[in-house]
Design a protein around this motif. Sequence first.
Motif, short mmCIF file in Angstrom:
data_model
loop_
_atom_site.label_atom_id
_atom_site.label_comp_id
_atom_site.label_asym_id
_atom_site.label_seq_id
_atom_site.Cartn_x
_atom_site.Cartn_y
_atom_site.Cartn_z
N LYS A 111 0.83 -1.21 0.00
CA LYS A 111 0.00 0.00 0.00
C LYS A 111 0.86 1.25 0.00
N HIS A 112 2.00 1.20 0.67
CA HIS A 112 2.86 2.36 0.82
C HIS A 112 4.01 2.38 -0.19
N GLY A 113 3.87 1.64 -1.30
CA GLY A 113 4.81 1.77 -2.40
C GLY A 113 6.06 0.92 -2.30
N ILE A 114 6.10 -0.01 -1.37
CA ILE A 114 7.27 -0.89 -1.22
C ILE A 114 7.13 -2.07 -2.18
N GLN A 115 8.18 -2.33 -2.96
CA GLN A 115 8.18 -3.48 -3.86
C GLN A 115 9.40 -4.38 -3.67
N HIS A 116 10.30 -3.97 -2.79
CA HIS A 116 11.48 -4.79 -2.49
C HIS A 116 11.65 -4.85 -0.98
N VAL A 117 11.79 -6.05 -0.44
CA VAL A 117 11.85 -6.24 1.01
C VAL A 117 12.95 -7.23 1.37
N ARG A 118 13.71 -6.88 2.39
CA ARG A 118 14.60 -7.86 3.03
C ARG A 118 14.03 -8.12 4.42
N THR A 119 13.63 -9.35 4.66
CA THR A 119 13.08 -9.70 5.97
C THR A 119 13.97 -10.71 6.67
N HIS A 120 14.20 -10.46 7.95
CA HIS A 120 14.93 -11.42 8.79
C HIS A 120 13.93 -12.46 9.29
N VAL A 121 14.41 -13.70 9.41
CA VAL A 121 13.56 -14.81 9.85
C VAL A 121 14.28 -15.55 10.97
N ASP A 122 13.60 -15.74 12.07
CA ASP A 122 14.18 -16.44 13.21
C ASP A 122 14.42 -17.91 12.87
N ASN A 374 8.66 -0.64 -13.05
CA ASN A 374 8.32 -0.69 -11.64
C ASN A 374 8.55 0.71 -11.08
N LEU A 375 7.46 1.42 -10.79
CA LEU A 375 7.52 2.84 -10.43
C LEU A 375 6.48 3.14 -9.36
N ILE A 376 6.71 4.23 -8.65
CA ILE A 376 5.67 4.76 -7.79
C ILE A 376 5.51 6.25 -8.07
N VAL A 377 4.33 6.77 -7.73
CA VAL A 377 4.03 8.19 -7.88
C VAL A 377 3.58 8.70 -6.53
N ARG A 388 8.09 17.26 3.98
CA ARG A 388 7.35 18.14 4.89
C ARG A 388 5.91 17.70 5.07
N THR A 389 5.27 17.27 3.99
CA THR A 389 3.85 16.91 4.05
C THR A 389 3.62 15.41 4.17
N GLN A 390 4.72 14.62 4.17
CA GLN A 390 4.58 13.16 4.20
C GLN A 390 3.70 12.68 3.06
N ALA A 391 4.06 13.09 1.85
CA ALA A 391 3.24 12.84 0.66
C ALA A 391 2.96 11.34 0.49
N PRO A 392 1.70 10.96 0.34
CA PRO A 392 1.36 9.55 0.17
C PRO A 392 1.65 9.05 -1.24
N VAL A 393 1.79 7.74 -1.36
CA VAL A 393 1.93 7.09 -2.67
C VAL A 393 0.55 7.01 -3.29
N ILE A 394 0.38 7.61 -4.48
CA ILE A 394 -0.94 7.57 -5.13
C ILE A 394 -1.01 6.49 -6.22
N TYR A 395 0.13 6.09 -6.75
CA TYR A 395 0.17 4.97 -7.69
C TYR A 395 1.39 4.12 -7.39
N ILE A 403 -0.80 -1.55 -9.48
CA ILE A 403 -1.21 -2.52 -8.45
C ILE A 403 -1.82 -1.83 -7.23
N VAL A 404 -1.55 -0.52 -7.08
CA VAL A 404 -2.16 0.24 -5.99
C VAL A 404 -2.50 1.63 -6.51
N GLU A 405 -3.68 2.08 -6.21
CA GLU A 405 -4.08 3.45 -6.51
C GLU A 405 -4.77 4.02 -5.29
N THR A 406 -4.28 5.15 -4.81
CA THR A 406 -4.85 5.80 -3.63
C THR A 406 -5.29 7.20 -4.00
N LYS A 407 -6.52 7.52 -3.70
CA LYS A 407 -7.03 8.85 -3.99
C LYS A 407 -6.74 9.75 -2.78
N PRO A 408 -6.04 10.87 -3.00
CA PRO A 408 -5.68 11.76 -1.90
C PRO A 408 -6.92 12.29 -1.18
#
Length: 417
Positions: A111-122, A374-377, A388-395, A403-408
């Motif tokens: 939802k927040h525009g992340i498409q690459h993740v490194r996760t640690h696993v116990d 692979n892009l975000i807007v 300053r405004t913590q601009a949200p990811v709209i695409y 894959i995600v569209e958010t209306k401001p």
Amino acid sequence: MILQNAKIYGQAGKWDIAINGEEIKSITPAANNSGDGDDNAVDLNGKIVLPPFVEPHIHLDYALTAGTPRWNKSGSVFEGIEIWSERKQIVKETKEDIKQRALKAIKMQIKHGIQHVRTHVDVSDPTLKGLEALLEVKEEVKPWMDVQLVALPQEGLYTHPKGEELLEKALKMGADVVGGIPHYELTREDGVRSVIKALELAEKYEKLVDIHCDEIDDEQSRYLEVLAAEALKLGIGDRVTASHTTAMASYNDAYTYKLFQTLKKANIHFVALPKANLHLQGRFDNYPKRRGLTRVKELLEAGVNVSFGLDSIMDPWYPLGDGNLIHVVEIGLHACHMTDYDNIVTALELITTNGAKTLGIKEGYGVKEGNKANLIVIDTDSEYEAIRTQAPVIYSIRNGEIIVETKPAETTMNVPF
């Protein structure tokens, strides 16, 4: 698809970005055309386009477990480890339970525009069901996200009686990265041995390395120098990441000066976790209370690669979090005294290009002709206003598909001025 009148992060002017299938076909100066009447055109009106956000450090197998079996009252790293160990004995989760929690957290990240993740696993659990679960998750989310798995001996490589055996088994099962936690070992000697072993296994299995390194306020915790020196000797610094390194905030400046000479030669990567470590560190201080962050500004000025991550989404170590990395950047800039203009307008590099370097993403990343589409807007036309405004990811666009569209949000103000 054509993204019309786009502002590309860090560049002047407006651009038309043509996407053909899964590839960025062309980037040309904007023709000032409106997308009206063209079903394949999206008029961005100057909104910023940038490569997808990269989360370089998260714990998806821990996500959404805060409060079970109890809350972390001290707020310390060590109580978090104790609670997690207790939870494994009390809460009999199945592999499917772990998968479902991880998938919920991943949806927050997407939802927040992340498409690459490194996760640690116990990998301290002899069943390794957490790793099995996330290996399945990694495959299931491939259309929307790339996931790297770090095999983390959470209870210590040598503190746990079968730590070394379980770590090697995890690498054979398919973990991408060798983890470690030297400051949690019983002795300094065991901590040093764990770092050397992690690098040895990385060489043996041709893996990357990401060590939870010196996540403590003890100025005598100096496993970072061991990690950097060994990586330098082996010539594998570009494959090695030091996460947290919060003890560096307590090192004296004379020692730090010497350390930086090694860090620059070693060419290792750093991950800072501003939200989590502001919460976790300084818990044994009265006053003054330490900030608990590594020397981010100084590392960047020395030419060392640093990226920001969230670390946790509601787990025994950090009770908050929703996957939003722009929030992490804003807090990190404050905590690291990086709120000067130049650092603000380049800050999103900490969660894009710098993170990509950390994960070893070398091809196809970035807003360039011929790269993957692979892009975000984000909802602003200004790099400064983005922070300053913590601009949200709209695409969020993946392989040429939205894959995600958010209306401001829209606000109506009934005020007389």
